[in-house]
Design an enzyme around this catalytic site. Structure first.
Site, PDB file in Angstrom:
ATOM      1  N   ASP A  82     -38.268 -13.058  42.410  1.00 48.22           N
ATOM      2  CA  ASP A  82     -38.811 -14.417  42.416  1.00 48.22           C
ATOM      3  C   ASP A  82     -38.223 -15.182  43.613  1.00 48.22           C
ATOM      4  OD1 ASP A  82     -40.255 -16.550  41.326  1.00 48.22           O
ATOM      5  OD2 ASP A  82     -38.586 -17.228  40.079  1.00 48.22           O
ATOM      6  N   HIS A  83     -39.089 -15.746  44.442  1.00 50.94           N
ATOM      7  CA  HIS A  83     -38.663 -16.589  45.576  1.00 50.94           C
ATOM      8  C   HIS A  83     -37.673 -15.915  46.532  1.00 50.94           C
ATOM      9  CE1 HIS A  83     -40.734 -20.197  44.205  1.00 50.94           C
ATOM     10  NE2 HIS A  83     -40.301 -19.934  42.993  1.00 50.94           N
ATOM     11  N   HIS A 141     -40.833 -27.109  39.908  1.00 47.20           N
ATOM     12  CA  HIS A 141     -39.911 -26.316  39.098  1.00 47.20           C
ATOM     13  C   HIS A 141     -39.077 -27.259  38.230  1.00 47.20           C
ATOM     14  CE1 HIS A 141     -40.540 -23.307  42.434  1.00 47.20           C
ATOM     15  NE2 HIS A 141     -40.749 -22.579  41.359  1.00 47.20           N
ATOM     16  N   GLY A 142     -38.603 -26.760  37.108  1.00 45.47           N
ATOM     17  CA  GLY A 142     -37.692 -27.541  36.279  1.00 45.47           C
ATOM     18  C   GLY A 142     -38.400 -28.315  35.173  1.00 45.47           C
ATOM     19  N   LYS A 180     -41.556 -32.536  35.658  1.00 43.58           N
ATOM     20  CA  LYS A 180     -42.642 -32.203  36.572  1.00 43.58           C
ATOM     21  C   LYS A 180     -43.515 -33.396  36.940  1.00 43.58           C
ATOM     22  CE  LYS A 180     -42.874 -27.530  34.672  1.00 43.58           C
ATOM     23  NZ  LYS A 180     -41.974 -26.902  35.649  1.00 43.58           N
ATOM     24  N   HIS A 193     -46.711 -21.272  39.892  1.00 38.78           N
ATOM     25  CA  HIS A 193     -45.277 -21.477  39.636  1.00 38.78           C
ATOM     26  C   HIS A 193     -45.105 -22.794  38.885  1.00 38.78           C
ATOM     27  CE1 HIS A 193     -43.127 -18.464  42.287  1.00 38.78           C
ATOM     28  NE2 HIS A 193     -44.414 -18.173  42.436  1.00 38.78           N
ATOM     29  N   SER A 224     -43.918 -24.111  33.220  1.00 43.12           N
ATOM     30  CA  SER A 224     -43.414 -24.344  31.861  1.00 43.12           C
ATOM     31  C   SER A 224     -44.052 -25.593  31.283  1.00 43.12           C
ATOM     32  CB  SER A 224     -41.886 -24.496  31.882  1.00 43.12           C
ATOM     33  OG  SER A 224     -41.274 -23.228  31.983  1.00 43.12           O
ATOM     34  N   ASP A 236     -39.809 -20.266  33.370  1.00 38.79           N
ATOM     35  CA  ASP A 236     -38.356 -20.172  33.275  1.00 38.79           C
ATOM     36  C   ASP A 236     -37.795 -21.319  32.428  1.00 38.79           C
ATOM     37  OD1 ASP A 236     -35.698 -19.664  33.576  1.00 38.79           O
ATOM     38  OD2 ASP A 236     -35.599 -19.957  35.725  1.00 38.79           O
TER      39      ASP A 236
END
Ligand code: G3H
Ligand code: 13P
Ligand code: ZN
Length: 314
Positions: free
Chosen positions: A83-84, A182-183, A186, A213, A216, A258
């Protein structure tokens, strides 16, 4: 031989309108929770490993855990994905380590440099039979090794540029920037996703697998538990699950998750500590965390539409 690349998975996902869950792994409990879920739901699986995960858990340990999962689940096609990856050296190392898929992320570089690095990784990876995901446009949010932009709306993927990028870089799948980050934070007010970007690329590049990506959902159940038991994530907001299902029918074949894993594990550990302050046996809090991950992943596999699809992806 269930350790596979993404080619067949993406072909089936594209054709039949579903997406494969790409779940980040950092330790044994997270991996076990995910693998138990896909085994029960008979779903294909992408296990992805970030640069931070390689450093935290040591690759040989993660690899050992994944090898056991592969051996114990011969009916489940499993991909080991980087990933990345941010350098040619890291991507090459992962190809040499036996990953079956790598992501090279040079999305923060000028356009021509992104093509150049992606092309270099593609040439090496393809020579070893490994597929490559690349990224065009930029996401927001911050993770340990992935720094995003503040203004996501100004860094969305340009559909016409995507066509040029795919042709010139030779990548096998493309991660799009459509407004996600990410995180766990958002969106400030309400979710805003550029479905028109997916739609245009889907039309311009029929059959080409797209990747989302920052996908979540920040599930209410875990957000509430974290906030109830001493955590502080009041403004956390994720991608609505309906949006994931919709995207999975528009050429998005891989969906990265994630944060939802992290939140499930954290919520359960917090709950155990709050309810049993004297608990100090790691099995008594990591165990419930693993169970929460399993339940959450099982639910996600239905959101993605890939439950029951393991056999057709073999
Ligand atoms: O895309 C980022 C993933 O959530 C991995 O995060 O670099 O903190 O392991 P990490
Ligand atoms: P989330 O932070 O939304 O889980 O995204 C993970 C991701 O995109 C990993 O590459
Ligand atoms: Zn990502």
């Amino acid at each position: 031989m269930p350790l596979v690349g993404t080619k067949k998975m993406f072909q089936m996902a594209y054709k039949n309108g579903y997406a494969i869950g790409a779940f980040n792994v950092n330790n044994m409990e997270i991996t076990q929770g995910i693998v138990e879920a896909v085994a029960e739901e008979q779903a294909p699986l992408i296990l992805q490993i970030s640069k931070g995960a390689r450093e935290y858990a040591k690759m040989s340990y993660l690899r050992g855990i994944i090898d056991v999962a592969v051996k114990e689940n011969p009916g489940i096609p499993i991909v080991i994905h980087l990933d990345h990856g941010d350098t040619f050296e890291l991507c090459k190392q992962c190809v040499d380590d036996g990953y079956t898929s790598v992501m090279v992320d040079a999305s923060h570089e000028p356009y021509e440099d992104n093509i150049k690095l992606t092309r270099k990784v593609v040439e090496y990876a393809h020579s070893k039979g490994v597929v490559v995901e690349a990224e065009l446009g930029q996401l927001g949010g911050i993770e340990e090794h992935v720094k995003g932009v503040d203004d996501v709306a100004a860094h969305l993927t340009d559909p016409n540029q995507a066509v040029d990028f795919i042709k010139r870089s030779g990548c096998d799948s493309l991660a799009l920037a459509i407004g996600t980050s990410h995180g766990a934070y958002k969106f400030k007010a309400a979710p805003m996703l550029a479905f028109d970007v997916i739609e245009k690329i889907h039309k311009l590049m029929p059959g080409f697998p797209l990747v989302m990506h920052g996908s979540s959902s920040v599930l209410q159940e875990f957000k509430d538990l974290i906030n109830k038991y001493g955590g502080k994530m009041p403004d956390a907001m994720g991608v609505p699950e309906e949006a994931i299902t919709k995207a999975s029918k528009m050429g998005v074949c891989k969906v990265n998750i994630d944060t939802d894993l992290r939140m499930a594990l954290t919520a359960k550990i917090r709950q155990v500590f709050a309810e049993k302050p004297g608990e100090f046996d790691p099995r008594k809090y990591l165990g419930p965390g693993r169970e929460a991950i399993k339940k959450m992943v099982k639910h996600k596999l239905h959101v993605l539409g890939c439950a029951g699809k393991a056999a057709e992806c073999l």
